[in-house]
Scaffold this active site. Structure first.
Site, PDB file in Angstrom:
ATOM      1  N   ARG A   1       0.787  -1.182  -0.020  1.00  0.00           N
ATOM      2  CA  ARG A   1       0.048   0.091  -0.020  1.00  0.00           C
ATOM      3  C   ARG A   1       0.761   1.097   0.068  1.00  0.00           C
ATOM      4  O   ARG A   1       2.091   1.238   0.461  1.00  0.00           O
ATOM      5  CB  ARG A   1      -0.999   0.130   1.177  1.00  0.00           C
ATOM      6  CG  ARG A   1      -0.311   0.127   2.616  1.00  0.00           C
ATOM      7  CD  ARG A   1      -0.096   1.429   3.312  1.00  0.00           C
ATOM      8  NE  ARG A   1       0.572   1.603   4.387  1.00  0.00           N
ATOM      9  CZ  ARG A   1       1.903   1.982   4.516  1.00  0.00           C
ATOM     10  NH1 ARG A   1       2.624   2.226   3.301  1.00  0.00           N
ATOM     11  NH2 ARG A   1       2.627   2.001   5.464  1.00  0.00           N
TER      12      ARG A   1
ATOM     13  N   GLU B   1      -1.059   9.980   8.516  1.00  0.00           N
ATOM     14  CA  GLU B   1       0.264   9.524   8.929  1.00  0.00           C
ATOM     15  C   GLU B   1       0.482   9.552  10.465  1.00  0.00           C
ATOM     16  O   GLU B   1       0.200  10.506  10.998  1.00  0.00           O
ATOM     17  CB  GLU B   1       1.600   9.797   8.175  1.00  0.00           C
ATOM     18  CG  GLU B   1       2.590   9.011   7.851  1.00  0.00           C
ATOM     19  CD  GLU B   1       2.156   7.971   6.677  1.00  0.00           C
ATOM     20  OE1 GLU B   1       1.483   6.815   7.089  1.00  0.00           O
ATOM     21  OE2 GLU B   1       2.021   8.239   5.500  1.00  0.00           O
TER      22      GLU B   1
ATOM     23  N   GLY C   1      11.096  -3.140   3.052  1.00  0.00           N
ATOM     24  CA  GLY C   1      11.571  -2.183   3.886  1.00  0.00           C
ATOM     25  C   GLY C   1      11.531  -0.844   3.433  1.00  0.00           C
ATOM     26  O   GLY C   1      12.482   0.146   3.714  1.00  0.00           O
TER      27      GLY C   1
ATOM     28  N   SER D   1       4.687  -1.280   2.928  1.00  0.00           N
ATOM     29  CA  SER D   1       3.856  -2.492   3.644  1.00  0.00           C
ATOM     30  C   SER D   1       4.194  -3.819   3.121  1.00  0.00           C
ATOM     31  O   SER D   1       3.258  -4.628   2.703  1.00  0.00           O
ATOM     32  CB  SER D   1       2.659  -2.024   3.676  1.00  0.00           C
ATOM     33  OG  SER D   1       2.249  -1.211   4.411  1.00  0.00           O
TER      34      SER D   1
ATOM     35  N   ASP E   1      -2.119  -0.730   7.401  1.00  0.00           N
ATOM     36  CA  ASP E   1      -1.598  -1.502   6.222  1.00  0.00           C
ATOM     37  C   ASP E   1      -2.169  -2.679   6.163  1.00  0.00           C
ATOM     38  O   ASP E   1      -2.495  -3.204   5.005  1.00  0.00           O
ATOM     39  CB  ASP E   1      -0.092  -1.870   6.870  1.00  0.00           C
ATOM     40  CG  ASP E   1       0.750  -0.738   7.177  1.00  0.00           C
ATOM     41  OD1 ASP E   1       0.315   0.470   6.924  1.00  0.00           O
ATOM     42  OD2 ASP E   1       1.894  -0.909   7.782  1.00  0.00           O
TER      43      ASP E   1
END
Ligand code: GLA
Length: 389
Positions: free
Chosen positions: A31, A37, A126, A130, A176
């Site tokens: 995603r 956030e 990383g 996600s 996520d």
């Protein structure tokens, strides 16, 4: 690589490894969060889309009590474990996501039985896109199918979130896993994380595209920073006498400012503003008011960088370069996306200029940092589903 190509490659790899055809398959996307956030674990709103990058898993029952899983690119480190109520963390690291999900399934009476499986993923690892949620949700979708049981979107997302908490030591929110499990093609999802209620927001305007640029500076979220941010938010909520920052107002925060630790104040300032911004941005998306959505994205980035302090110099630079191009250059807005400390930016851009914008920003970024970024454009993709083989 298209879905069909990924499936063909994985089927081939599976057959070579196990000497038979897979009988079950599932798929779950990564995603990108457009806005909202560090709001999910504060009972706030998030507004992600599923991306056209996904994790796929093919499997066949093996008539034993053992689960064996290989992953393309990590052939030397397969994971293998007995189905048992006593599963715990181990090596390889990536196998813990699989184990955690199977553990959660067993707890809910969903037993897929022993199987042999192979995984492939096109979600960059990383990078704040996600990859771990995609893996968890793909495994949960597969396991439920093999067990002949249903897991609805909320239950699946919660089960996978718990796997991440308990088997990967990452106290993430629900965003996520929820978007990976429940996305609808062509739509962003305004998710109310207080009630886990999604609202699907159609992104129907073909003249606007989502551009993702990976700073290629990696982060490790289960490090101390993410849990620390969570704690600071909880401290702020306690101080303001509310259950979570969803229930606090900016006026309340300003009134309490002088008695608060300044770092705690700054964290709350971001979260309270961001929750409001996210709800507004989703409304503006429905109206195709891209310029205003873009403004909200820049504001979001600014407080993530200045007040929440989860950005990096590289992410700030990518956003700055996008902003410099501005509306006349085809950029509506840009911000860092995901947990932070590296990873990607997300930008809303004019579709007919997307390639040009991407090339320009990437070149300038590489010139200034000596790091080669990677970029791609995506449409909002479909959430997890089983594959008919
Ligand atoms: C990570 C977490 C999510 C969310 C974001 C920040 O991606 O997994 O739950 O908290 O960071 O918005």
């Amino acid at each position: 690589m298209t879905l069909q190509e990924q499936l063909a490659q994985l089927r081939d790899t599976f057959t070579k490894q196990y000497g038979c055809q897979p009988t079950h398959g599932a798929f779950a996307p990564g995603r990108v969060n457009l806005i909202g956030e560090h709001t999910d674990y504060n009972d706030g709103f998030v507004c992600p889309i599923a991306i056209e990058r996904q994790t796929m898993i093919l499997a066949k029952p093996n008539a034993t009590n053992t689960i064996n899983v290989y992953s393309i690119g990590m052939e030397d480190h397969p994971t293998s474990f007995q189905i048992s109520e006593n599963l715990s963390q181990g090596e390889p690291q990536w196998g813990n996501y699989v184990k955690g999900v199977i553990y959660g399934c067993l707890k809910q009476g969903i037993n897929p039985g022993g199987f042999d499986a192979y995984i492939s993923s096109t979600v960059p690892l990383g990078s704040g896109l996600s990859s771990s949620a995609a893996l968890e949700v793909a495994v949960a979708t597969l396991a439920a199918d093999m067990a002949g049981q249903q897991l609805d979107v909320t239950d699946k997302a919660l089960l996978c979130q718990k796997a991440e908490h308990d088997f990967a030591n990452m106290p993430c929110g629900i965003m996520d896993q929820y978007i990976s499990a429940g996305a609808i093609k062509g739509c962003a999802m305004l998710l109310d994380c207080q009630t886990n209620t999604p609202k699907h927001v159609k992104l129907a305007d073909p003249s606007v595209s989502v551009l993702i640029i990976n700073s290629n500076v990696k982060h490790q979220l289960s490090g101390s920073e993410y849990p620390q941010r969570r704690e600071q938010c909880e401290t702020a909520a306690k101080h303001l006498g509310v259950k979570s920052l969803r229930h606090a107002t900016l006026q309340q925060l300003q009134a309490a400012k002088d008695n608060m630790e300044s770092v705690v104040y700054k964290r709350a300032l971001h979260v309270i503003g961001e929750i409001k911004r996210t709800a507004q941005a989703a409304k503006l998306m429905e109206q195709n008011a891209w310029e205003q959505v873009g403004k909200h994205m820049y504001d979001s980035h600014q407080t993530l960088s200045r007040d929440f302090e989860v950005s990096t110099n590289e992410l700030d630079l990518l956003v700055e370069l996008a902003k410099e191009m501005g509306l006349s250059g085809g950029v509506f807005g840009s911000r860092m996306t995901g947990g932070g400390f590296g990873g990607c930016t997300v930008s809303l851009v004019k579709s007919d200029k997307a390639q040009q914008i991407s090339d320009h920003i990437c070149k300038a970024y590489q010139r200034q940092t000596a790091i080669k970024p990677t970029a791609f454009v995506t449409r909002p993709a479909q959430g997890a589903h089983t594959l008919s083989l």
